[in-house]
Design a protein around this motif. Structure first.
Motif, PDB file in Angstrom:
ATOM      1  N   PRO A 141     -29.889  -2.308   9.340  1.00  0.00           N
ATOM      2  CA  PRO A 141     -31.196  -2.066   9.958  1.00  0.00           C
ATOM      3  C   PRO A 141     -31.205  -0.781  10.793  1.00  0.00           C
ATOM      4  N   GLY A 142     -32.204   0.066  10.566  1.00  0.00           N
ATOM      5  CA  GLY A 142     -32.346   1.293  11.333  1.00  0.00           C
ATOM      6  C   GLY A 142     -31.548   2.464  10.831  1.00  0.00           C
ATOM      7  N   ALA A 143     -30.709   2.257   9.834  1.00  0.00           N
ATOM      8  CA  ALA A 143     -29.884   3.348   9.317  1.00  0.00           C
ATOM      9  C   ALA A 143     -30.679   4.198   8.341  1.00  0.00           C
ATOM     10  N   LYS A 144     -30.273   5.440   8.200  1.00  0.00           N
ATOM     11  CA  LYS A 144     -30.812   6.312   7.165  1.00  0.00           C
ATOM     12  C   LYS A 144     -30.068   5.996   5.876  1.00  0.00           C
ATOM     13  N   VAL A 145     -30.801   5.687   4.814  1.00  0.00           N
ATOM     14  CA  VAL A 145     -30.189   5.326   3.535  1.00  0.00           C
ATOM     15  C   VAL A 145     -30.567   6.381   2.504  1.00  0.00           C
ATOM     16  N   THR A 146     -29.561   7.020   1.940  1.00  0.00           N
ATOM     17  CA  THR A 146     -29.774   8.045   0.923  1.00  0.00           C
ATOM     18  C   THR A 146     -29.117   7.588  -0.370  1.00  0.00           C
ATOM     19  N   VAL A 147     -29.864   7.638  -1.465  1.00  0.00           N
ATOM     20  CA  VAL A 147     -29.348   7.238  -2.774  1.00  0.00           C
ATOM     21  C   VAL A 147     -29.492   8.411  -3.732  1.00  0.00           C
ATOM     22  N   VAL A 148     -28.387   8.799  -4.362  1.00  0.00           N
ATOM     23  CA  VAL A 148     -28.382   9.928  -5.291  1.00  0.00           C
ATOM     24  C   VAL A 148     -27.595   9.554  -6.540  1.00  0.00           C
ATOM     25  N   HIS A 149     -27.664  10.414  -7.543  1.00  0.00           N
ATOM     26  CA  HIS A 149     -26.823  10.228  -8.726  1.00  0.00           C
ATOM     27  C   HIS A 149     -25.362  10.415  -8.320  1.00  0.00           C
ATOM     28  N   ASP A 150     -24.469   9.587  -8.889  1.00  0.00           N
ATOM     29  CA  ASP A 150     -23.082   9.577  -8.424  1.00  0.00           C
ATOM     30  C   ASP A 150     -22.327  10.874  -8.676  1.00  0.00           C
ATOM     31  N   SER A 151     -22.826  11.726  -9.564  1.00  0.00           N
ATOM     32  CA  SER A 151     -22.151  12.995  -9.795  1.00  0.00           C
ATOM     33  C   SER A 151     -22.169  13.893  -8.550  1.00  0.00           C
ATOM     34  N   ARG A 152     -23.137  13.692  -7.665  1.00  0.00           N
ATOM     35  CA  ARG A 152     -23.178  14.482  -6.429  1.00  0.00           C
ATOM     36  C   ARG A 152     -21.966  14.178  -5.547  1.00  0.00           C
ATOM     37  N   LEU A 153     -21.542  12.932  -5.538  1.00  0.00           N
ATOM     38  CA  LEU A 153     -20.358  12.568  -4.760  1.00  0.00           C
ATOM     39  C   LEU A 153     -19.138  13.296  -5.285  1.00  0.00           C
ATOM     40  N   LEU A 154     -19.056  13.388  -6.591  1.00  0.00           N
ATOM     41  CA  LEU A 154     -17.880  13.974  -7.226  1.00  0.00           C
ATOM     42  C   LEU A 154     -17.718  15.445  -6.862  1.00  0.00           C
ATOM     43  N   LEU A 155     -18.806  16.197  -6.916  1.00  0.00           N
ATOM     44  CA  LEU A 155     -18.726  17.622  -6.578  1.00  0.00           C
ATOM     45  C   LEU A 155     -18.280  17.800  -5.134  1.00  0.00           C
ATOM     46  N   ALA A 156     -18.861  17.027  -4.238  1.00  0.00           N
ATOM     47  CA  ALA A 156     -18.490  17.132  -2.821  1.00  0.00           C
ATOM     48  C   ALA A 156     -17.048  16.709  -2.595  1.00  0.00           C
ATOM     49  N   ALA A 157     -16.595  15.661  -3.294  1.00  0.00           N
ATOM     50  CA  ALA A 157     -15.217  15.199  -3.132  1.00  0.00           C
ATOM     51  C   ALA A 157     -14.224  16.242  -3.615  1.00  0.00           C
ATOM     52  N   GLY A 158     -14.667  17.113  -4.525  1.00  0.00           N
ATOM     53  CA  GLY A 158     -13.820  18.204  -4.981  1.00  0.00           C
ATOM     54  C   GLY A 158     -13.836  19.389  -4.041  1.00  0.00           C
ATOM     55  N   GLY A 159     -14.522  19.264  -2.913  1.00  0.00           N
ATOM     56  CA  GLY A 159     -14.549  20.320  -1.908  1.00  0.00           C
ATOM     57  C   GLY A 159     -15.442  21.482  -2.274  1.00  0.00           C
ATOM     58  N   ALA A 160     -16.368  21.269  -3.223  1.00  0.00           N
ATOM     59  CA  ALA A 160     -17.243  22.354  -3.666  1.00  0.00           C
ATOM     60  C   ALA A 160     -18.683  22.071  -3.270  1.00  0.00           C
ATOM     61  N   SER A 161     -19.369  23.102  -2.814  1.00  0.00           N
ATOM     62  CA  SER A 161     -20.795  22.968  -2.526  1.00  0.00           C
ATOM     63  C   SER A 161     -21.633  23.456  -3.693  1.00  0.00           C
ATOM     64  N   THR A 162     -21.033  24.282  -4.570  1.00  0.00           N
ATOM     65  CA  THR A 162     -21.687  24.707  -5.810  1.00  0.00           C
ATOM     66  C   THR A 162     -20.703  24.526  -6.959  1.00  0.00           C
ATOM     67  N   GLY A 163     -21.247  24.404  -8.167  1.00  0.00           N
ATOM     68  CA  GLY A 163     -20.407  24.173  -9.335  1.00  0.00           C
ATOM     69  C   GLY A 163     -20.967  23.023 -10.136  1.00  0.00           C
ATOM     70  N   VAL A 164     -20.172  22.499 -11.058  1.00  0.00           N
ATOM     71  CA  VAL A 164     -20.586  21.396 -11.923  1.00  0.00           C
ATOM     72  C   VAL A 164     -19.564  20.279 -11.848  1.00  0.00           C
ATOM     73  N   ALA A 165     -20.055  19.075 -11.637  1.00  0.00           N
ATOM     74  CA  ALA A 165     -19.214  17.886 -11.636  1.00  0.00           C
ATOM     75  C   ALA A 165     -19.435  17.116 -12.925  1.00  0.00           C
ATOM     76  N   VAL A 166     -18.357  16.633 -13.520  1.00  0.00           N
ATOM     77  CA  VAL A 166     -18.444  15.861 -14.755  1.00  0.00           C
ATOM     78  C   VAL A 166     -17.852  14.482 -14.525  1.00  0.00           C
ATOM     79  N   ILE A 167     -18.668  13.476 -14.745  1.00  0.00           N
ATOM     80  CA  ILE A 167     -18.230  12.087 -14.641  1.00  0.00           C
ATOM     81  C   ILE A 167     -17.708  11.640 -15.999  1.00  0.00           C
ATOM     82  N   ALA A 168     -16.494  11.118 -16.013  1.00  0.00           N
ATOM     83  CA  ALA A 168     -15.912  10.535 -17.217  1.00  0.00           C
ATOM     84  C   ALA A 168     -15.343   9.174 -16.836  1.00  0.00           C
ATOM     85  N   GLY A 169     -16.207   8.188 -16.820  1.00  0.00           N
ATOM     86  CA  GLY A 169     -15.808   6.832 -16.459  1.00  0.00           C
ATOM     87  C   GLY A 169     -16.359   5.859 -17.480  1.00  0.00           C
ATOM     88  N   THR A 170     -16.975   4.769 -17.006  1.00  0.00           N
ATOM     89  CA  THR A 170     -17.639   3.850 -17.921  1.00  0.00           C
ATOM     90  C   THR A 170     -18.694   4.593 -18.734  1.00  0.00           C
TER      91      THR A 170
END
Length: 320
Positions: free
Chosen positions: A114-143
């Motif tokens: 309750p009261g929190a800011k909730v942001t929902v995005v496509h999971d590929s955005r997490l991947l790019l950020a986790a790679g330490g990049a603010s620009t570029g292309v992330a590729v999901i290869a999972g399920t």
């Protein structure tokens, strides 16, 4: 699902967030990161930039499970990592193609924080950020599979991510389905089961390739079930089974094709970051991915070294 280039984000009940350009370690208060895949939901609770709880439950992606099942899994997850006084929740999920998709998932999350800011995005955005990049292309290869990227002008591009009925080339589901198709072709040709077919029959607990047809279409098996069979293709490829090697090579090439499409739309040459279960763990697929991109003149190719959910702090810090 749609093939839009711009992936939406939905916020509910805003509260003060981290300043734009802040370091991830400087994110104050409690932040919960969610990585919602086709097989599982992972949640990490961060307190002042430090992970203090890390739990996984079943999928809460409403593209893959019912809304009721998704709600149950989220309740279980928040019961483990805690809800209550949380500044922000940042969730990445597959199949978030419209504002309506994002809003539906945000509505399931919001009651736990309750009261929190909730942001929902496509999971590929997490991947790019986790790679330490603010620009570029992330590729999901999972399920499933998808590529998403952003350039220095803030323009976004997407390739793939159409779901298993229309695409998901190079994904775990694709490899599992191709193993079934391989086995059925051999049956039609009057050939005995080979190493891959034998492993598949054993894993599926059936004694004849013909029975794979009914099993594939049965309601009790689905996207996740067949994605789990991808490991059989990888194991057979590593053991020297030529058809399995060809399948893994094709998966890597198809994933590289998604990356190349997004790069061309953005007018950039990289970096390209490969992640998720297959992408992070299958060396043969990684090699094929790199070779295919090298043929396109793309040399800055990286394999993600931490799970995508840990990109949440960077994304929260970048929010204005």
């Amino acid at each position: 699902m749609t093939n839009s280039d711009n992936l939406p984000a939905t916020d509910s009940v805003p509260s003060t967030g981290a300043g734009h350009g802040a370091e991830p370690s400087a994110v104050a208060g409690a932040v919960i990161g969610l990585d919602i895949g086709g097989t599982k939901t992972r949640g990490v609770r961060f307190e002042n930039g430090q992970a203090v709880a890390d739990e996984s439950v079943g999928s809460s992606n409403v593209q893959n499970v019912s809304r009721e099942e998704a709600a149950l899994h989220l309740a279980e997850l928040f019961g483990r990592i805690g809800g209550g006084r949380v500044a922000q929740v940042y969730a990445g999920a597959g199949g978030i193609d419209t504002d309506e998709d994002a809003a539906a998932l945000a509505a399931l999350i919001a009651p736990h924080v309750p009261g929190a800011k909730v942001t929902v995005v496509h999971d590929s955005r997490l991947l790019l950020a986790a790679g330490g990049a603010s620009t570029g292309v992330a590729v999901i290869a999972g399920t499933g599979s998808a590529a998403w990227g952003k350039n220095a002008q803030g323009e976004e591009a997407r390739a793939g991510g159409w779901g298993y009925l229309l695409g998901d080339e190079g994904s775990g589901y694709w490899l599992g389905r191709e193993a079934v198709r391989h086995s059925l072709r051999r049956m039609n040709q009057g050939l005995e089961p080979d190493e891959l077919t034998t492993a598949l029959l054993r894993s599926c607990n059936v004694d004849d390739p013909n029975k794979l047809i009914a099993l594939f279409h049965a309601p009790e098996t689905g996207r996740r079930y067949w994605a789990q069979q991808a490991r059989l293709v990888v194991e057979a490829a590593n053991a020297g089974h030529a058809p399995s090697q060809a399948l893994v090579e094709q998966a890597g090439a198809d994933l590289a094709g998604l990356a190349a499409q997004a790069l061309r739309k953005l007018g950039i040459q990289g970096p390209v970051i490969l992640g998720s279960g297959l992408g992070m763990n299958v060396a043969r697929l990684q090699d094929a991915f790199r070779r295919s991109l090298a043929g396109e003149g793309v040399t800055d190719v990286r394999v993600l070294e931490q799970d995508p959910v840990f990109g949440v702090l960077q994304l929260v810090a970048e929010q204005g």
